[in-house]
Design a protein around this motif. Structure first.
Motif, PDB file in Angstrom:
ATOM      1  N   VAL A 134       0.944  -1.391   0.018  1.00  0.00           N
ATOM      2  CA  VAL A 134       0.205   0.118  -0.080  1.00  0.00           C
ATOM      3  C   VAL A 134       0.889   1.329   0.040  1.00  0.00           C
ATOM      4  O   VAL A 134       0.612   2.191  -0.795  1.00  0.00           O
ATOM      5  CB  VAL A 134      -0.963   0.026   1.307  1.00  0.00           C
ATOM      6  N   VAL A 135       1.874   1.188   0.898  1.00  0.00           N
ATOM      7  CA  VAL A 135       2.893   2.437   0.920  1.00  0.00           C
ATOM      8  C   VAL A 135       3.504   2.645  -0.480  1.00  0.00           C
ATOM      9  O   VAL A 135       3.655   3.727  -1.213  1.00  0.00           O
ATOM     10  CB  VAL A 135       3.837   2.345   1.998  1.00  0.00           C
ATOM     11  N   LEU A 136       3.957   1.621  -1.171  1.00  0.00           N
ATOM     12  CA  LEU A 136       4.642   1.473  -2.435  1.00  0.00           C
ATOM     13  C   LEU A 136       3.466   2.302  -3.499  1.00  0.00           C
ATOM     14  O   LEU A 136       3.838   2.961  -4.302  1.00  0.00           O
ATOM     15  CB  LEU A 136       5.040   0.047  -2.807  1.00  0.00           C
ATOM     16  N   GLN A 137       2.012   1.564  -3.215  1.00  0.00           N
ATOM     17  CA  GLN A 137       1.359   2.235  -4.336  1.00  0.00           C
ATOM     18  C   GLN A 137       1.054   3.466  -4.170  1.00  0.00           C
ATOM     19  O   GLN A 137       0.849   4.255  -5.076  1.00  0.00           O
ATOM     20  CB  GLN A 137       0.054   1.382  -3.918  1.00  0.00           C
ATOM     21  N   TYR A 138       1.236   4.018  -2.931  1.00  0.00           N
ATOM     22  CA  TYR A 138       1.072   5.567  -2.811  1.00  0.00           C
ATOM     23  C   TYR A 138       2.306   6.368  -3.122  1.00  0.00           C
ATOM     24  O   TYR A 138       2.197   7.464  -3.657  1.00  0.00           O
ATOM     25  CB  TYR A 138       0.859   5.907  -1.494  1.00  0.00           C
TER      26      TYR A 138
ATOM     27  N   MET B  11       5.311  -3.756  -7.548  1.00  0.00           N
ATOM     28  CA  MET B  11       4.810  -2.212  -7.100  1.00  0.00           C
ATOM     29  C   MET B  11       6.142  -1.493  -6.772  1.00  0.00           C
ATOM     30  O   MET B  11       6.221  -0.334  -7.006  1.00  0.00           O
ATOM     31  CB  MET B  11       3.794  -2.179  -5.998  1.00  0.00           C
ATOM     32  N   ALA B  12       7.073  -2.209  -6.323  1.00  0.00           N
ATOM     33  CA  ALA B  12       8.544  -1.410  -5.704  1.00  0.00           C
ATOM     34  C   ALA B  12       9.193  -1.098  -7.134  1.00  0.00           C
ATOM     35  O   ALA B  12       9.701  -0.033  -7.049  1.00  0.00           O
ATOM     36  CB  ALA B  12       9.155  -2.468  -4.952  1.00  0.00           C
TER      37      ALA B  12
ATOM     38  N   ILE C 236       8.651  11.186  -0.137  1.00  0.00           N
ATOM     39  CA  ILE C 236       8.708  11.592   1.507  1.00  0.00           C
ATOM     40  C   ILE C 236       7.470  11.285   1.942  1.00  0.00           C
ATOM     41  O   ILE C 236       7.080  10.499   3.113  1.00  0.00           O
ATOM     42  CB  ILE C 236       9.463  12.591   1.887  1.00  0.00           C
ATOM     43  N   GLY C 237       6.572  12.378   1.454  1.00  0.00           N
ATOM     44  CA  GLY C 237       5.032  12.013   1.860  1.00  0.00           C
ATOM     45  C   GLY C 237       4.544  10.887   1.862  1.00  0.00           C
ATOM     46  O   GLY C 237       3.766  10.497   2.835  1.00  0.00           O
ATOM     47  N   ALA C 238       4.650  10.186   0.721  1.00  0.00           N
ATOM     48  CA  ALA C 238       3.921   8.652   0.597  1.00  0.00           C
ATOM     49  C   ALA C 238       4.502   7.871   1.652  1.00  0.00           C
ATOM     50  O   ALA C 238       3.759   7.104   2.287  1.00  0.00           O
ATOM     51  CB  ALA C 238       3.936   8.213  -0.636  1.00  0.00           C
TER      52      ALA C 238
ATOM     53  N   SER D 240       2.786   5.120   5.871  1.00  0.00           N
ATOM     54  CA  SER D 240       3.323   4.290   7.188  1.00  0.00           C
ATOM     55  C   SER D 240       2.578   4.581   8.369  1.00  0.00           C
ATOM     56  O   SER D 240       1.992   3.593   8.964  1.00  0.00           O
ATOM     57  CB  SER D 240       4.720   4.432   7.287  1.00  0.00           C
ATOM     58  N   ILE D 241       2.194   5.958   8.441  1.00  0.00           N
ATOM     59  CA  ILE D 241       1.518   6.273   9.710  1.00  0.00           C
ATOM     60  C   ILE D 241       0.119   5.645   9.407  1.00  0.00           C
ATOM     61  O   ILE D 241      -0.549   4.971  10.507  1.00  0.00           O
ATOM     62  CB  ILE D 241       1.540   7.835   9.963  1.00  0.00           C
TER      63      ILE D 241
END
Lengths: 244, 332
Positions: B57-61, B183-184, B283-285, B290-291
């Motif tokens: 999900v983080v990578l997707q973002y 995705m990575a 950085i934002g993603a 992660s949060i």
């Protein structure tokens, strides 16, 4: 020889308001033309129609033998028609040097064989900045500039595209007499190099010094066209400026 | 001094970058791919499949935020319709899956193509709209597309559809690990493309559109064409991010495909990180993504958007140029 810029019967309306009507204008290669008129007479509208920012309803514009009608502003810029804006419109997020990089990339670079490498881009931007006396501010943002520096940047950006015709729309408004002389010297230098110049200006001293020919717009009509000293004695012009 | 002549305007030649620039860009791509592979190996070393589910999900973002930033950050056109481009990619994958299941990479390419074309179309239709009017149009487009998909029986309509994914992939192993790896790599590609644009002729053109379109035209920038390139590239990457999604969730319905969270997150992440450079959205993603994943596990999944909202408000007040803006200000 045909004129560099030929305007025939150009009209522009905004709703019911006629901003320009039946304008005919020829500008010859290498000429220094002054364009004057009271506020709201249609000078900037004419510039916008010539440069493709606005579309004129009737009439046509030929530049360097080519019909300009329907061409977008960036096409006209690439063909050699440059303008500076009445109120300077720099790219505020780009450095002063990068502001000049834009026309170098997109006007000069779009011409055959005009593509410049990174080193050539830097060098050319540096030359232009030196020419207008902004070399030491290359890395600054436009927001850091004073009014006169902003106008110099505006001119430098217009010159960067190596134009055949430069339209300077009130490049000197609000400047002190010495600053006006600075800008006039710059324009004269360009003209020496072969660039045709249309100067739109309210400061009569500047217009009279600079122009070989003077055109007067009043309420969207061209009321005079000729030698500066004759035009300012023209009864219609005196009436438009001073009233009866 | 003068070089202009007739017929030259039509040509649009891109100056070849200097060899050193080409080498630097190749190095960057190699580094990005290496980071992607490292992330994969690191996730593997944890030995818990949940890391892959959360990491995906983080990578997707990262892909979505980077894609959004190509249009929103570089040209200044704020797109509220990320969910539509994402869902278009996801649903083109569903259609392919039902007709002719092909390798995942092909699904991603098709998803990118479909969403890229939608981006081009949206660009054409909304060219005259600026500022908030463009944003409203993209939001409306998302609503229209969701309605269309909801009423399209073939892809499951409002009930949604199940997508059975293979259990494992040769070499990589478990399918979720494969999805993570793909995705990575896609994130590495998206970030590389964004960085390429930034320093290029195209990137300078985008910046002038953001700053002043009239002055840009006067400086020879074909604003119309550049805006279309931006909407197309941005849309295509959003579609590519969406294409593997049905295999990730295995059950896709319009409510999850068109989830508001995609639109909100893909705007919030670049804003928090900083919109001026490629690093900001990344950085934002990573930060917000992660949060959100942590909050989902530790507190509740309903807290996600609230967190994003609070963080975004904090940044808008305290650091309007994002984390990158703060870092740059520190520099002398």
């Amino acid at each position: 020889m045909a004129a560099l810029l030929e305007v025939r019967d150009l009209s522009k309306r905004f709703g019911g308001f006629v901003a320009l009507e039946g304008i005919d204008l020829d500008v010859n290669q290498g000429e220094r033309l002054g364009l004057i008129g009271p506020n709201g007479s249609g000078k900037s509208t004419l510039v916008n129609c010539l440069c493709g920012t606005l579309r004129n309803e009737t009439g046509n514009v030929h530049f360097d033998g080519l019909a300009m009608d329907g061409l977008s502003a960036h096409r006209r810029a690439r063909l050699g028609l440059a303008r500076s804006f009445q109120l300077p419109r720099p790219f505020p997020s780009l450095s002063i040097a990068d502001n000049l990089r834009i026309p170098l990339l997109y006007v000069v670079g779009a011409r055959p064989g005009g593509g410049l490498g990174e080193a050539a881009l830097e060098a050319r931007a540096g030359e232009l900045l030196a020419m207008v006396g902004l070399a030491d501010k290359a890395r600054r943002l436009p927001g850091d500039l004073t009014q006169i520096e902003m106008r110099k940047l505006e001119l430098a950006r217009a010159m960067a595209g190596e134009p055949k015709l430069l339209i300077a729309d009130e490049a000197m408004a609000g400047l002190s007499p010495t600053e006006v002389d600075d800008i006039l010297a710059l324009l004269a230098q360009l003209n020496e190099a072969g660039v045709t110049i249309i100067l739109i200006e309210h400061i009569m001293r500047a217009v009279m010094n600079f122009s070989e020919r003077l055109v007067v717009l009043v309420a969207g009509h061209k009321i005079a066209d000729g030698k500066p000293e004759d035009v300012i004695r023209n009864a219609a012009v005196v009436e438009a400026y001073l009233g009866q | 001094m003068r070089r202009g002549d007739k017929g030259s305007a039509a040509r649009e030649n891109v100056a070849a970058p200097a060899p050193s620039a080409a080498r630097r860009s190749a190095t960057f791509l190699a580094a990005a791919v290496a980071v992607a592979l490292l992330a994969f190996l690191a996730a593997r070393s944890v030995g818990n499949d949940y890391v892959f589910f959360a990491g995906y999900v983080v990578l997707q973002y990262i892909v979505l935020a980077t894609a959004w930033n190509i249009l929103g950050g570089y040209t200044g056109y704020v797109n509220f319709g990320t969910a539509a481009f994402f869902a278009a990619g996801a649903y083109s994958s569903v259609v392919l899956h039902k007709l002719v299941p092909l390798p995942l990479v092909v699904h991603i390419l098709v998803g990118g193509l479909v969403s890229g074309l939608i981006g081009l179309g949206v660009g054409y239709l909304t060219l005259r709209l600026r500022g908030v009017f463009f944003s409203i149009a993209t939001l409306a487009m998302a609503v229209v597309m969701q309605t269309l998909i909801t009423n399209w029986e073939f892809v499951g309509g409002s009930r949604g559809t199940y997508v059975i994914r293979p259990a494992a992939v040769p070499i990589v192993g478990d399918y979720i690990q494969y999805l993570f790896l793909v995705m990575a790599l896609l994130a590495a590609l998206a970030v590389w493309v964004a960085r390429q644009i930034e320093g290029s002729r195209l990137g300078y053109g985008f910046a002038t559109i953001r700053d002043d379109e009239v002055a840009a035209e006067a400086s020879g920038v074909p604003t119309l064409r550049l805006k279309l390139i931006a909407t197309t590239v941005s849309g295509a990457f959003m579609g590519m991010a969406g294409a593997p999604y049905p295999y990730y969730v295995t059950y896709l319905d319009p409510a999850s495909g068109f989830n508001l969270a995609y639109a909100v997150n893909s705007i919030a992440m670049p804003l928090v990180g900083g919109t001026a450079t490629w690093a900001g959205p990344v950085i934002g993603a990573i930060l917000l993504g992660s949060i959100q994943q942590l909050a989902t596990v530790t507190i509740s999944s309903a807290l996600n958007l609230l967190l994003v909202g609070v963080i975004l408000v904090g940044f808008v007040i305290a650091a309007p140029n994002g984390i990158m803006g703060l870092l740059q200000k520190r520099r002398p």
